[in-house]
Design an enzyme around this catalytic site. Sequence first.
Site, PDB file in Angstrom:
ATOM      1  N   ASP A  62       0.816  -1.213   0.000  1.00  0.00           N
ATOM      2  CA  ASP A  62       0.000   0.000   0.000  1.00  0.00           C
ATOM      3  C   ASP A  62       0.853   1.268   0.000  1.00  0.00           C
ATOM      4  OD1 ASP A  62      -2.106  -1.741   0.259  1.00  0.00           O
ATOM      5  OD2 ASP A  62      -2.967  -0.776   2.035  1.00  0.00           O
ATOM      6  N   HIS A 208       3.690  -2.376   3.143  1.00  0.00           N
ATOM      7  CA  HIS A 208       3.698  -1.025   2.582  1.00  0.00           C
ATOM      8  C   HIS A 208       4.994  -0.774   1.822  1.00  0.00           C
ATOM      9  CE1 HIS A 208       0.639  -0.765   5.718  1.00  0.00           C
ATOM     10  NE2 HIS A 208       0.152   0.275   5.073  1.00  0.00           N
TER      11      HIS A 208
END
Length: 247
Positions: A62, A208
């Site tokens: 992400d 992430h």
Amino acid sequence: MRAAVLILAAILFLLLPGHPVRGHDLVADEYISRYRELENKFPGTFYMSGNREKQKVALSFDDGPSPQHTPEILDILAEYSVPATFFLLGQEAAEHTWLVERIAREGHELGNHSYTHRNFTGLEWSAVEEEIRRTGQLIDDITGEYPRLVRPPYGGVTIGQLQRFEQSDYKLVNWSVDAGDYEEENQPEILLARIQLQMHPGAIILLHDGGGDRSSTIRILPELIEMLQDEGFTFTTVGELIDSNYY
């Protein structure tokens, strides 16, 4: 061997009451309980994981693309021939179109993580639509493919919004395994231990590549891949993983 011992020690540490990062895990438990209910209520629209009877898992990243971290992550994935799904922020994709092109060119899946990372639960539906449309159109302009997978920022979505999404061809995808690589206490051994404790067949793993210092994520990625492969898991994209619910 030393790495395995460190991970085992970290697992034992995480299981101790009152340890410094226990707060994250309590929040994660509450998240799982709440969103499993939504997954059951909105089948075919909202997902946390794939088929739990198959030894397949998906890595998802992400908040990118990030010129500091995404290239190294792509290099590692290429080295191990592992596919992944990248949920892109529109404002980052607009700044780093070459990275969007590279992610697509190397065979990874692109998802929509909104344009500005505003929590959907505080937005009117028209604003949610615009966040998704703007990012989706940008990705389409760069790659020629419009993403239908959406990950809400912070995983936040309301029942009313899910009812709207039910009427669309989007699929909302959260996660079932949270590495917690956005936490301050994100030493590599802790991240690997946390993943190990949550792992299951069909897992969608949250990592992430943007939004902060992701050096620990890069450090654990090779070992994470090898660890899961040794446990008999194979890697696929999020889209393929959730489709396998119906195979």
